[in-house]
Design a protein around this motif. Structure first.
Motif, PDB file in Angstrom:
ATOM      1  N   GLU A  32      55.361  73.136  44.998  1.00 52.88           N
ATOM      2  CA  GLU A  32      55.725  74.395  45.819  1.00 52.88           C
ATOM      3  C   GLU A  32      54.975  74.322  47.237  1.00 52.88           C
ATOM      4  N   GLY A  33      55.198  75.329  47.895  1.00 48.72           N
ATOM      5  CA  GLY A  33      54.530  75.428  49.212  1.00 48.72           C
ATOM      6  C   GLY A  33      55.108  74.125  50.182  1.00 48.72           C
ATOM      7  N   GLY A 111      57.324  77.547  53.894  1.00 48.63           N
ATOM      8  CA  GLY A 111      57.021  77.186  52.340  1.00 48.63           C
ATOM      9  C   GLY A 111      57.956  75.969  52.179  1.00 48.63           C
ATOM     10  N   ALA A 144      49.805  71.854  56.399  1.00 45.16           N
ATOM     11  CA  ALA A 144      50.653  71.264  55.055  1.00 45.16           C
ATOM     12  C   ALA A 144      50.413  69.901  54.556  1.00 45.16           C
TER      13      ALA A 144
END
Length: 222
Positions: A32-33, A111, A144
């Motif tokens: 996720e993300g 995301g 990220a």
């Protein structure tokens, strides 16, 4: 989303059945993300291979002409590239331009995953060229994780001077995530260069390519 996944699964099945690739390290992709996929670049098919084989969607740039070509072929191309999450960009526009990077930044802030080739364009001689700093800018601007990817043998899927898809075994190695402190969009060029060089070192370790300290140059057919 249903069409997107259907196309990804279809192409994944086609690649697996015809090329029987070796795929390593998919567990390194965050569940996720936001995340940034940074592969070396050897073939026209690299983007769709990564998009099909990754466990999560990855948005890459694609030439705008793939979305605007007329006729039946044009409709098929547009449908395919849209369905795998490609982003149209005009020929001659550098992936490191402000507007292009802003597009990728928006996707990361939502995301999701994006893909960017640090070399800028595909290597026609198999050498891994110096990375352009757009990937470093994105990593520092968003925080990220960067997922380095080493593609080996994908140049055989479309040998030089040929058209179409030629099934051939290849290897995709997905490295462990690289994390960099989030500094926001305003950071120094030396910091961006340092991050980019670190990412290129990781790609080189995965791909095993000979390296060059020069930038790769785009050609009209890329």
């Amino acid at each position: 989303m249903a069409l997107f996944e259907a196309v990804r699964w279809t192409f994944r099945g086609l690649v697996a059945g015809t090329c029987r690739p070796t795929i390593l390290g998919l567990e390194n992709v965050p569940k996720e993300g936001p995340f940034i996929v940074a592969p070396n670049h050897l073939s026209f098919f690299d983007s769709v291979i990564v998009q099909a084989l990754m466990p999560r969607p990855v948005a890459f740039f694609a030439k705008a002409e793939y979305f605007t070509t007329g006729g039946v072929k044009g409709k098929v191309m547009k449908s395919f590239f849209e369905s795998v999450g490609s982003i149209p960009v005009e020929r001659g526009e550098q992936a490191a331009s402000v507007q292009a990077l802003k597009t990728l930044l928006d996707i990361l802030e939502a995301g999701k995953g994006i893909g960017i080739y640090p070399e800028g364009t595909r290597s026609r001689d198999g050498i891994l060229y110096r990375g352009r700093t757009g990937v470093g800018w994105l990593a520092l601007a968003t925080g990220a994780p960067v997922i380095p990817v080493g593609l080996i043998g994908t140049e055989n899927l479309q040998p030089a001077g040929e058209k179409g898809f030629k099934p051939h075994h290849f290897t995709m190695k997905v490295g462990e995530p690289l994390y960099f402190d989030k500094t926001g969009p305003d950071h120094s060029l030396p910091a961006r260069r340092q991050v980019t060089d670190h990412i290129m070192d990781a790609i080189a370790e995965l791909s095993g390519q000979e390296r060059s300290t020069s930038y790769n140059q785009s050609k009209a057919t890329d």
